[in-house]
Design a protein around this motif. Structure first.
Motif, PDB file in Angstrom:
ATOM      1  N   THR A   1       0.849  -1.196   0.000  1.00 10.25           N
ATOM      2  CA  THR A   1       0.000   0.000   0.000  1.00 10.25           C
ATOM      3  C   THR A   1       0.889   1.252   0.000  1.00 10.25           C
ATOM      4  OG1 THR A   1      -1.591  -1.224   1.341  1.00 10.25           O
ATOM      5  CG2 THR A   1      -1.853   1.168   1.270  1.00 10.25           C
TER       6      THR A   1
ATOM      7  N   ILE B   1      -0.951   6.588   2.111  1.00 12.68           N
ATOM      8  CA  ILE B   1      -2.194   5.991   2.634  1.00 12.68           C
ATOM      9  C   ILE B   1      -1.940   5.410   4.035  1.00 12.68           C
ATOM     10  CG2 ILE B   1      -3.929   4.208   2.198  1.00 12.68           C
ATOM     11  CD1 ILE B   1      -3.332   4.564  -0.825  1.00 12.68           C
TER      12      ILE B   1
ATOM     13  N   LYS C   1     -14.551  11.745  -6.559  1.00 14.80           N
ATOM     14  CA  LYS C   1     -13.883  10.772  -7.441  1.00 14.80           C
ATOM     15  C   LYS C   1     -14.787  10.399  -8.622  1.00 14.80           C
ATOM     16  CE  LYS C   1     -13.216   6.338  -8.696  1.00 14.80           C
ATOM     17  NZ  LYS C   1     -13.818   6.247  -9.988  1.00 14.80           N
TER      18      LYS C   1
ATOM     19  N   PHE D   1     -11.008  -0.319  -3.115  1.00 18.85           N
ATOM     20  CA  PHE D   1      -9.621   0.125  -2.932  1.00 18.85           C
ATOM     21  C   PHE D   1      -8.610  -1.002  -3.082  1.00 18.85           C
ATOM     22  CE2 PHE D   1     -10.400   4.438  -1.366  1.00 18.85           C
ATOM     23  CZ  PHE D   1     -11.774   4.376  -1.154  1.00 18.85           C
ATOM     24  N   SER D   2      -9.091  -2.251  -3.073  1.00 19.69           N
ATOM     25  CA  SER D   2      -8.172  -3.400  -3.031  1.00 19.69           C
ATOM     26  C   SER D   2      -7.168  -3.401  -4.169  1.00 19.69           C
ATOM     27  CB  SER D   2      -8.960  -4.708  -3.093  1.00 19.69           C
ATOM     28  OG  SER D   2      -9.623  -4.935  -1.881  1.00 19.69           O
TER      29      SER D   2
ATOM     30  N   PHE E   1      -5.282   0.579  -5.140  1.00 15.23           N
ATOM     31  CA  PHE E   1      -4.353   1.119  -4.149  1.00 15.23           C
ATOM     32  C   PHE E   1      -3.627   0.015  -3.383  1.00 15.23           C
ATOM     33  CE2 PHE E   1      -7.839   4.147  -4.765  1.00 15.23           C
ATOM     34  CZ  PHE E   1      -7.128   5.281  -5.128  1.00 15.23           C
TER      35      PHE E   1
ATOM     36  N   THR F   1      -9.487   2.367   8.403  1.00 10.00           N
ATOM     37  CA  THR F   1      -9.462   2.085   6.959  1.00 10.00           C
ATOM     38  C   THR F   1     -10.174   3.189   6.181  1.00 10.00           C
ATOM     39  OG1 THR F   1      -9.336  -0.290   7.276  1.00 10.00           O
ATOM     40  CG2 THR F   1     -10.292   0.449   5.216  1.00 10.00           C
TER      41      THR F   1
ATOM     42  N   GLY G   1      -8.739   5.382   3.191  1.00 12.90           N
ATOM     43  CA  GLY G   1      -9.395   5.405   1.871  1.00 12.90           C
ATOM     44  C   GLY G   1      -9.628   6.831   1.389  1.00 12.90           C
TER      45      GLY G   1
ATOM     46  N   ALA H   1      -6.435   8.059   0.146  1.00 15.18           N
ATOM     47  CA  ALA H   1      -6.086   7.394  -1.118  1.00 15.18           C
ATOM     48  C   ALA H   1      -6.732   8.125  -2.291  1.00 15.18           C
ATOM     49  CB  ALA H   1      -6.556   5.934  -1.090  1.00 15.18           C
ATOM     50  N   LEU H   2      -8.009   8.443  -2.155  1.00 16.31           N
ATOM     51  CA  LEU H   2      -8.739   9.051  -3.274  1.00 16.31           C
ATOM     52  C   LEU H   2      -8.333  10.496  -3.528  1.00 16.31           C
ATOM     53  CD1 LEU H   2     -12.399   7.775  -2.787  1.00 16.31           C
ATOM     54  CD2 LEU H   2     -10.724   7.013  -4.461  1.00 16.31           C
TER      55      LEU H   2
ATOM     56  N   SER I   1      -0.266   4.477  -7.795  1.00 20.69           N
ATOM     57  CA  SER I   1      -1.223   3.563  -8.439  1.00 20.69           C
ATOM     58  C   SER I   1      -0.932   3.468  -9.933  1.00 20.69           C
ATOM     59  CB  SER I   1      -2.654   4.057  -8.244  1.00 20.69           C
ATOM     60  OG  SER I   1      -2.978   4.043  -6.876  1.00 20.69           O
TER      61      SER I   1
END
Ligand code: PMP
Ligand code: GLU
Length: 405
Positions: free
Chosen positions: A52, A56, A87, A243-244, A247, A282, A286, A289-290, A297
């Protein structure tokens, strides 16, 4: 009566009838062989081998320190759902409101929420085959009737609008598919989806769950198209993402839907009884991440493309295999049917499952048989691993096939 039969009798029909996930079963078998000291190359599970991205992880650490450790709102923190709204607008030109977003413990749970919210016993669920293993299991849990729409490698395993139309009946409630597709890697073009949208539009009682978890892993050079972009059917489409894959966050367990409001509300109610909400930490990861810089990525995607090209060349060299060039995700789904009926030490191999078990036992290479994806000819290979392992894996596959008589 054996102990196993006695305990099975005590379990519900629901669980007794459920198939174990083939992807998870195969990875369990290869883990067991590894624990016994065998040098297994596991290409069974669809899981990025990358870690990851650091930004993140940092967001998750900060979330713990800032006390994001309590129950969250059932459909997710508003700030995460807002990031998902952004997003959808940024990447897919889709307009959802925060209330139309429900965040869950993985896209798998998102799919289960939707299917259990929509399907009554006997409702028909269309599955263009090959399809991802859990769609059928979840639809059957809801007592839906799965109706497979067969496709072949010659059409890159893509269902056409015409074919879809032939399978719609008054009982059809839902179609589930993924683009980019697990297990085939196929990517539906804008025009192909437009034609599908025209068919969906003719059937206002039909819903479509469009699983876009591999959205970014797309090598076509064309922008990803979401089915919900066709505004005339947006109220019939549930967009699933997670997200799996994008990311490398498989273990964090985070997925989401953008859906018509009444479906989002139903999923909220469902998970209010099942899980309360996904993990608070988490969720903060997330959100980061976005909203963060997605360079890590996109670098992963470049790496997947290099591996795809490498593996394509190697698989093409194996006599008897029928292989197509997948446009996305990180799977090959190749046809091994020319080997059916061949034998190893006198034992005939008649199905993809026979061949996958043979390759595991003899070649120490774990692939997943096509049967649980609704296909009787193919094996799935995940190439989300190092080039070195992929080269060795293809060598073992080639050797394995060359030993058959
Ligand atoms: N959809 C597809 C097509 C998948 O391959 C997967 C596997 N990860 C999922 C959904 C579920 O993903 P997760 O639950 O890890 O978000
Ligand atoms: N989706 C991945 C796969 O198809 C992970 C395993 C799973 O969730 O079933 O292999």
């Amino acid at each position: 009566m054996s102990q196993a039969t006695a305990t099975m009798n005590q379990l519900s029909d629901r669980i007794n009838q459920m198939q174990e996930s083939a992807t998870i079963k195969m990875s369990k078998m290869s883990r067991e062989l590894k624990a016994q000291g065998h040098d297994v190359i596991d290409l069974s599970l669809g899981e990025p081998d990358f870690d990851t991205p650091q930004y993140i992880k940092d967001a998750a650490k900060l979330a713990i320190d800032k006390g994001y450790t309590k129950y969250t709102p059932v459909p997710g923190y508003p700030e995460l759902r807002k990031a998902i709204v952004q997003k959808f607008k940024r990447d897919n030109n889709l307009d959802y409101t925060v209330e139309q977003i429900v965040v869950s413990t993985g896209a798998k749970q998102s799919i289960a929420n939707v299917v259990l919210s929509l399907i009554n016993p006997g409702d028909e669920v269309l599955l263009p085959a090959p399809y991802w293993v859990s769609y059928a299991a979840i639809a059957e849990l809801a007592e839906g009737k799965c109706v497979e729409i067969p496709t072949t490698i010659d059409s890159n395993f893509k269902v056409t609008a015409d074919l879809l139309e032939q399978y719609i009946t008054p009982k059809t409630k839902l179609m589930i598919f993924s683009s980019p597709c697990n297990p085939t890697g196929s990517v539906f073009s804008h025009d192909e989806l437009k034609a599908i949208a025209a068919v969906v539009k003719k059937h206002p009682n039909l819903f479509v769950l469009c699983d876009e978890i591999y959205e970014y892993i797309n090598f076509t050079g064309q922008k990803h198209t979401s089915l919900a972009e066709f505004s005339e059917i947006k109220e019939q489409v549930i967009t699933v993402n997670g997200f799996s894959k994008a990311f490398a966050m498989t273990g964090w367990r985070l997925g989401y839907i953008g859906a018509p409001l009444f479906i989002a509300k139903a999923c909220d109610k469902m998970q209010g009884q099942f899980t309360s909400a996904p993990c608070s930490i988490t969720q903060k990861a997330g959100e980061a991440a976005l909203l963060g810089d997605m360079t890590p990525s996109f670098d992963m995607v470049k790496e997947f493309k290099k591996r795809r090209d490498l593996v394509y060349g190697l698989l093409k060299e194996i006599p008897g295999l029928k292989v197509n060039l997948p446009d996305g995700a990180f799977y090959f789904f190749f046809d091994v049917s020319s080997y059916f009926g061949k034998t190893f030490e006198g034992k005939a191999l008649n199905t993809p499952e026979d061949i996958s078990l043979y390759l595991l036992a003899e070649g120490k290479i774990a692939l997943v048989s096509g049967e649980s994806f609704g296909d009787k000819n193919c094996l799935r290979m995940s190439y989300a691993t190092s080039e070195e392992k992929l080269v060795e894996a293809c060598k073992r596959i080639k050797e394995g096939f060359s030993k058959l008589n």
